[in-house]
Design a protein around this motif. Structure first.
Motif, PDB file in Angstrom:
ATOM      1  N   SER A  66       5.740  25.828  -5.849  1.00 52.97           N
ATOM      2  CA  SER A  66       4.916  24.781  -6.446  1.00 52.97           C
ATOM      3  C   SER A  66       4.621  23.711  -5.415  1.00 52.97           C
ATOM      4  O   SER A  66       5.301  23.605  -4.394  1.00 52.97           O
ATOM      5  CB  SER A  66       5.617  24.152  -7.656  1.00 52.97           C
ATOM      6  N   VAL A  67       3.577  22.938  -5.697  1.00 51.35           N
ATOM      7  CA  VAL A  67       3.230  21.785  -4.865  1.00 51.35           C
ATOM      8  C   VAL A  67       2.898  20.622  -5.797  1.00 51.35           C
ATOM      9  O   VAL A  67       2.103  20.778  -6.728  1.00 51.35           O
ATOM     10  CB  VAL A  67       2.016  22.065  -3.954  1.00 51.35           C
ATOM     11  N   TYR A  68       3.528  19.477  -5.560  1.00 46.50           N
ATOM     12  CA  TYR A  68       3.276  18.279  -6.357  1.00 46.50           C
ATOM     13  C   TYR A  68       2.709  17.186  -5.468  1.00 46.50           C
ATOM     14  O   TYR A  68       3.064  17.077  -4.292  1.00 46.50           O
ATOM     15  CB  TYR A  68       4.570  17.773  -6.997  1.00 46.50           C
ATOM     16  N   VAL A  69       1.827  16.377  -6.031  1.00 47.89           N
ATOM     17  CA  VAL A  69       1.316  15.213  -5.332  1.00 47.89           C
ATOM     18  C   VAL A  69       1.880  13.974  -6.023  1.00 47.89           C
ATOM     19  O   VAL A  69       1.996  13.920  -7.246  1.00 47.89           O
ATOM     20  CB  VAL A  69      -0.233  15.183  -5.323  1.00 47.89           C
ATOM     21  N   THR A  70       2.263  12.982  -5.232  1.00 43.07           N
ATOM     22  CA  THR A  70       2.884  11.780  -5.779  1.00 43.07           C
ATOM     23  C   THR A  70       2.561  10.573  -4.913  1.00 43.07           C
ATOM     24  O   THR A  70       2.226  10.713  -3.733  1.00 43.07           O
ATOM     25  CB  THR A  70       4.414  11.957  -5.863  1.00 43.07           C
ATOM     26  N   THR A  71       2.642   9.389  -5.500  1.00 43.32           N
ATOM     27  CA  THR A  71       2.569   8.168  -4.715  1.00 43.32           C
ATOM     28  C   THR A  71       4.001   7.740  -4.419  1.00 43.32           C
ATOM     29  O   THR A  71       4.959   8.256  -4.997  1.00 43.32           O
ATOM     30  CB  THR A  71       1.834   7.039  -5.470  1.00 43.32           C
ATOM     31  N   THR A  72       4.151   6.776  -3.517  1.00 45.61           N
ATOM     32  CA  THR A  72       5.484   6.365  -3.054  1.00 45.61           C
ATOM     33  C   THR A  72       6.434   6.055  -4.209  1.00 45.61           C
ATOM     34  O   THR A  72       7.580   6.512  -4.235  1.00 45.61           O
ATOM     35  CB  THR A  72       5.387   5.130  -2.147  1.00 45.61           C
ATOM     36  N   MET A  73       5.966   5.269  -5.190  1.00 41.00           N
ATOM     37  CA  MET A  73       6.828   4.866  -6.295  1.00 41.00           C
ATOM     38  C   MET A  73       6.233   5.253  -7.653  1.00 41.00           C
ATOM     39  O   MET A  73       6.652   4.737  -8.692  1.00 41.00           O
ATOM     40  CB  MET A  73       7.067   3.355  -6.240  1.00 41.00           C
ATOM     41  N   GLY A  74       5.262   6.151  -7.645  1.00 39.87           N
ATOM     42  CA  GLY A  74       4.605   6.532  -8.891  1.00 39.87           C
ATOM     43  C   GLY A  74       5.103   7.867  -9.439  1.00 39.87           C
ATOM     44  O   GLY A  74       6.124   8.389  -9.022  1.00 39.87           O
ATOM     45  N   THR A  75       4.335   8.394 -10.383  1.00 45.26           N
ATOM     46  CA  THR A  75       4.660   9.676 -10.981  1.00 45.26           C
ATOM     47  C   THR A  75       4.187  10.787 -10.043  1.00 45.26           C
ATOM     48  O   THR A  75       3.615  10.538  -8.991  1.00 45.26           O
ATOM     49  CB  THR A  75       3.963   9.812 -12.343  1.00 45.26           C
ATOM     50  N   SER A  76       4.441  12.017 -10.434  1.00 38.39           N
ATOM     51  CA  SER A  76       3.979  13.169  -9.657  1.00 38.39           C
ATOM     52  C   SER A  76       3.164  14.093 -10.543  1.00 38.39           C
ATOM     53  O   SER A  76       3.363  14.145 -11.758  1.00 38.39           O
ATOM     54  CB  SER A  76       5.165  13.916  -9.054  1.00 38.39           C
ATOM     55  N   LYS A  77       2.242  14.822  -9.924  1.00 39.45           N
ATOM     56  CA  LYS A  77       1.384  15.773 -10.616  1.00 39.45           C
ATOM     57  C   LYS A  77       1.400  17.103  -9.872  1.00 39.45           C
ATOM     58  O   LYS A  77       1.328  17.131  -8.643  1.00 39.45           O
ATOM     59  CB  LYS A  77      -0.057  15.248 -10.691  1.00 39.45           C
ATOM     60  N   LYS A  78       1.467  18.180 -10.632  1.00 38.54           N
ATOM     61  CA  LYS A  78       1.477  19.498 -10.020  1.00 38.54           C
ATOM     62  C   LYS A  78       0.062  19.911  -9.630  1.00 38.54           C
ATOM     63  O   LYS A  78      -0.855  19.814 -10.445  1.00 38.54           O
ATOM     64  CB  LYS A  78       2.075  20.522 -10.989  1.00 38.54           C
ATOM     65  N   VAL A  79      -0.095  20.346  -8.373  1.00 35.49           N
ATOM     66  CA  VAL A  79      -1.411  20.817  -7.928  1.00 35.49           C
ATOM     67  C   VAL A  79      -1.434  22.326  -7.699  1.00 35.49           C
ATOM     68  O   VAL A  79      -2.494  22.946  -7.687  1.00 35.49           O
ATOM     69  CB  VAL A  79      -1.879  20.082  -6.643  1.00 35.49           C
ATOM     70  N   VAL A  80      -0.268  22.914  -7.497  1.00 33.85           N
ATOM     71  CA  VAL A  80      -0.149  24.378  -7.330  1.00 33.85           C
ATOM     72  C   VAL A  80       1.067  24.843  -8.090  1.00 33.85           C
ATOM     73  O   VAL A  80       2.134  24.237  -7.993  1.00 33.85           O
ATOM     74  CB  VAL A  80       0.010  24.775  -5.841  1.00 33.85           C
TER      75      VAL A  80
ATOM     76  N   MET B 294       0.841  -1.192   0.000  1.00 36.70           N
ATOM     77  CA  MET B 294       0.000   0.000   0.000  1.00 36.70           C
ATOM     78  C   MET B 294       0.882   1.251   0.000  1.00 36.70           C
ATOM     79  O   MET B 294       1.567   1.545   0.979  1.00 36.70           O
ATOM     80  CB  MET B 294      -0.926   0.011   1.227  1.00 36.70           C
ATOM     81  N   GLU B 295       0.840   1.986  -1.104  1.00 36.35           N
ATOM     82  CA  GLU B 295       1.638   3.204  -1.215  1.00 36.35           C
ATOM     83  C   GLU B 295       0.976   4.351  -0.462  1.00 36.35           C
ATOM     84  O   GLU B 295      -0.250   4.434  -0.357  1.00 36.35           O
ATOM     85  CB  GLU B 295       1.778   3.613  -2.683  1.00 36.35           C
ATOM     86  N   SER B 296       1.803   5.258   0.020  1.00 41.63           N
ATOM     87  CA  SER B 296       1.280   6.491   0.597  1.00 41.63           C
ATOM     88  C   SER B 296       1.169   7.530  -0.515  1.00 41.63           C
ATOM     89  O   SER B 296       1.785   7.397  -1.578  1.00 41.63           O
ATOM     90  CB  SER B 296       2.204   7.004   1.704  1.00 41.63           C
ATOM     91  N   VAL B 297       0.346   8.518  -0.281  1.00 40.00           N
ATOM     92  CA  VAL B 297       0.224   9.647  -1.192  1.00 40.00           C
ATOM     93  C   VAL B 297       0.818  10.854  -0.471  1.00 40.00           C
ATOM     94  O   VAL B 297       0.423  11.161   0.662  1.00 40.00           O
ATOM     95  CB  VAL B 297      -1.244   9.909  -1.581  1.00 40.00           C
ATOM     96  N   ASP B 298       1.774  11.505  -1.097  1.00 38.89           N
ATOM     97  CA  ASP B 298       2.531  12.566  -0.447  1.00 38.89           C
ATOM     98  C   ASP B 298       2.507  13.858  -1.242  1.00 38.89           C
ATOM     99  O   ASP B 298       2.312  13.862  -2.463  1.00 38.89           O
ATOM    100  CB  ASP B 298       3.996  12.133  -0.274  1.00 38.89           C
ATOM    101  N   LEU B 299       2.758  14.944  -0.539  1.00 39.36           N
ATOM    102  CA  LEU B 299       2.950  16.237  -1.178  1.00 39.36           C
ATOM    103  C   LEU B 299       4.420  16.611  -1.114  1.00 39.36           C
ATOM    104  O   LEU B 299       5.092  16.385  -0.101  1.00 39.36           O
ATOM    105  CB  LEU B 299       2.144  17.327  -0.469  1.00 39.36           C
ATOM    106  N   ALA B 300       4.933  17.180  -2.201  1.00 40.16           N
ATOM    107  CA  ALA B 300       6.259  17.796  -2.221  1.00 40.16           C
ATOM    108  C   ALA B 300       6.008  19.296  -2.350  1.00 40.16           C
ATOM    109  O   ALA B 300       5.463  19.760  -3.364  1.00 40.16           O
ATOM    110  CB  ALA B 300       7.092  17.293  -3.389  1.00 40.16           C
ATOM    111  N   ILE B 301       6.361  20.044  -1.324  1.00 44.59           N
ATOM    112  CA  ILE B 301       6.105  21.480  -1.290  1.00 44.59           C
ATOM    113  C   ILE B 301       7.409  22.232  -1.513  1.00 44.59           C
ATOM    114  O   ILE B 301       8.392  22.001  -0.805  1.00 44.59           O
ATOM    115  CB  ILE B 301       5.474  21.884   0.055  1.00 44.59           C
ATOM    116  N   ASN B 302       7.418  23.116  -2.500  1.00 43.92           N
ATOM    117  CA  ASN B 302       8.606  23.890  -2.858  1.00 43.92           C
ATOM    118  C   ASN B 302       8.363  25.370  -2.560  1.00 43.92           C
ATOM    119  O   ASN B 302       7.402  25.958  -3.065  1.00 43.92           O
ATOM    120  CB  ASN B 302       8.915  23.714  -4.348  1.00 43.92           C
TER     121      ASN B 302
END
Length: 213
Positions: free
Chosen positions: A199-213, A23-31
């Motif tokens: 910027s802010v990106y959302v990503t799964t543990t081992m997946g791609t990332s998507k920009k949300v902001v 079960m992957e987590s869903v994370d935010l990367a905040i820049n």
């Protein structure tokens, strides 16, 4: 209600990220931008209660004894540390570090706050895990329940930092609401609000990332 665009972004992310055998987590990367994080006053160190939780049980450690300790156990605390356990942690730093890494949050009866700060502060402090005191009239069960839905958002001195906002098996709508909650808190904390967010990106543990902001 969460912004529809964020919901759609989360849906796309989950559709494009291959299913894993865990079960992957869903994370935010905040820049961040235009802020000096060498100044401690500008750093983010916030506890955020997510409206939909993290989709998993967190480990809460409680420093307590007697009735409060019993109530903590009944409320689902992973560990309850009495006087003897605190003495053990004071004398065995390796054990104390293991517990500090294993537990997500700590709560303590007020009588223990001073000794914890003095003997365990160097271990818990840098990890952002100093305990929250149980103030008079507060229910330890309610505090544990709240912590089960909380995340610690910490930038330290880094312009890019990460925070988990859920699990990939959670509905996209609930993940989107959690994302909004974290971003809103970060904006309120920053000196120039959203203007300090690059910027802010959302990503799964081992997946791609998507920009949300």
């Amino acid at each position: 209600m969460a912004d529809v665009s964020i919901v759609e972004i989360v849906k796309e992310l989950l559709e494009e990220s291959p299913q894993r055998n865990f079960m992957e987590s869903v994370d935010l990367a905040i820049n961040l931008k235009n802020i000096d994080l060498n100044q401690p006053k500008n750093r983010i160190d916030e506890e955020v209660v997510l409206p939909n939780g993290l989709g998993k049980d967190l480990k809460i450690g409680v420093f307590a004894k007697g009735d409060i300790g019993l109530q903590a156990k009944q409320a689902g605390a992973a560990y309850v540390f009495d006087d003897a356990a605190i003495e053990m942690m004071k004398g065995d730093k390796s054990y104390a570090k293991t517990i500090a890494e294993e537990c997500d949050f700590f709560i303590a009866e007020t009588q223990y706050m001073q000794v914890i700060g003095k003997s365990l502060g160097t271990i818990l402090g840098p990890r952002g895990k100093m305990p929250v005191p149980v103030l008079p009239g507060k229910s330890i069960a309610d505090m544990i329940q709240t912590k089960q839905s909380a995340v610690r958002v910490r930038s330290k001195d880094k312009m890019t930092f990460h925070v988990s906002i859920g699990q990939r098996n959670m509905p996209p709508e609930k993940l989107a609401q959690n994302i909004e909650t974290v971003i809103a808190r970060v904006e309120r904390t920053l000196v120039k609000g959203k203007h300090n967010i690059r910027s802010v990106y959302v990503t799964t543990t081992m997946g791609t990332s998507k920009k949300v902001v």
